[in-house]
Design a protein around this motif. Structure first.
Motif, PDB file in Angstrom:
ATOM      1  N   ILE A 158      -2.652  13.982  24.542  1.00  0.00           N
ATOM      2  CA  ILE A 158      -3.294  13.407  23.360  1.00  0.00           C
ATOM      3  C   ILE A 158      -3.895  14.561  22.570  1.00  0.00           C
ATOM      4  N   GLN A 159      -3.443  14.691  21.325  1.00  0.00           N
ATOM      5  CA  GLN A 159      -3.920  15.793  20.478  1.00  0.00           C
ATOM      6  C   GLN A 159      -3.866  15.400  19.019  1.00  0.00           C
ATOM      7  N   PRO A 160      -5.032  15.284  18.345  1.00  0.00           N
ATOM      8  CA  PRO A 160      -6.381  15.413  18.896  1.00  0.00           C
ATOM      9  C   PRO A 160      -6.877  14.088  19.469  1.00  0.00           C
ATOM     10  N   THR A 161      -7.842  14.161  20.336  1.00  0.00           N
ATOM     11  CA  THR A 161      -8.417  12.937  20.913  1.00  0.00           C
ATOM     12  C   THR A 161      -9.408  12.306  19.935  1.00  0.00           C
ATOM     13  N   ALA A 162      -9.554  10.988  20.082  1.00  0.00           N
ATOM     14  CA  ALA A 162     -10.502  10.211  19.293  1.00  0.00           C
ATOM     15  C   ALA A 162     -11.351   9.371  20.251  1.00  0.00           C
ATOM     16  N   LEU A 163     -12.489   8.892  19.747  1.00  0.00           N
ATOM     17  CA  LEU A 163     -13.395   8.134  20.611  1.00  0.00           C
ATOM     18  C   LEU A 163     -12.698   6.924  21.236  1.00  0.00           C
ATOM     19  N   GLU A 164     -11.823   6.282  20.452  1.00  0.00           N
ATOM     20  CA  GLU A 164     -11.156   5.072  20.942  1.00  0.00           C
ATOM     21  C   GLU A 164     -10.095   5.354  21.998  1.00  0.00           C
TER      22      GLU A 164
END
Lengths: 114, 116
Positions: free
Chosen positions: B79-85
């Motif tokens: 995962i790039q970039p990661t998000a809060l969800e």
């Protein structure tokens, strides 16, 4: 849309008594198979039962389930619950043209008390 | 029974950074899967993978997600970039076959990802 419903989030039963975990489903796809997965604490979900035949009872480890397409159900039952049965139970259906895509229910936590 | 191993079991990462979740599937299995479970919700299909290619992916499999299994090594979810969800437990699974026989999927214990 397609869904699997497990109505109870938590089921508590006394050791030695019968237990039933409910599972109903809704799908517009050609459904291939139905599963019950069990997940013990800190372990991976593992398959407990599997069925693809209408009205045929499937048994494993003392648990049994019968697929009833007429009522869209695949309830899990056991005649005498054991302490070691305490775990999270997921009902799932396998659907789709490419196969092996599982739709899971939210899970039912079974707690067996002495 | 057959074991699927997942590394790491837990990871906390800053939002926007990259994360790679690793999966060592059952040795003779050919089909690989990732599922996502947000706390309090059911496991949901993300993607399946065979012969070096994504076969099918769900709407949860965002553009920031990618999978690969280079040279029979780990099956990875990046995962790039990661998000809060993206905070969830990610389950890897493998199966020997697929198709119309409803083959059993074998799951790992999951990788709990927390994005802060």
């Amino acid at each position: 849309g397609d869904s699997v419903t497990q109505t109870e989030g938590l089921v508590t039963v006394t050791e030695g008594l019968p237990v039933k975990l409910n599972c109903t489903y809704q799908t517009t796809y050609l459904t291939i198979a139905f599963f019950w997965y069990v997940q013990y604490l800190n372990e991976a979900p593992q398959v407990l039962l599997k069925s693809s035949t209408d009205n045929k009872r499937t048994e494993h480890q003392g648990f049994h389930a019968t697929l009833h397409k007429s009522s869209s159900s695949f309830h899990l039952q056991k005649s005498s619950a054991q302490l070691s049965d305490s775990a999270l139970y997921y009902c799932a259906l396998n659907y789709g043209s490419s196969g092996n895509k599982l739709i899971f229910g939210i899970g039912t936590l079974l707690s067996v008390k002495p | 029974g057959p074991k699927v191993l997942q590394i790491p079991s837990h990871q906390i990462i800053d939002m926007g950074q990259m994360v790679t979740l690793n999966c060592d599937p059952v040795s003779n299995h050919l089909y690989f899967y990732w599922y996502k479970q947000i706390l309090g919700q059911q496991m949901e299909f993300l993607v399946n993978f065979y012969n070096g290619k994504v076969m099918e992916k769900s709407k949860l499999f965002k553009d920031q997600f990618s999978v690969e299994r280079p040279d029979g090594s780990y099956f990875t979810l990046k995962i790039q970039p990661t998000a809060l969800e993206d905070s969830a437990v990610y389950f890897c699974a493998s199966s020997l076959e697929q198709g119309n026989s409803g083959n059993t999927l074998y799951f790992g214990e999951g990788s709990r990802l927390i994005v802060v």
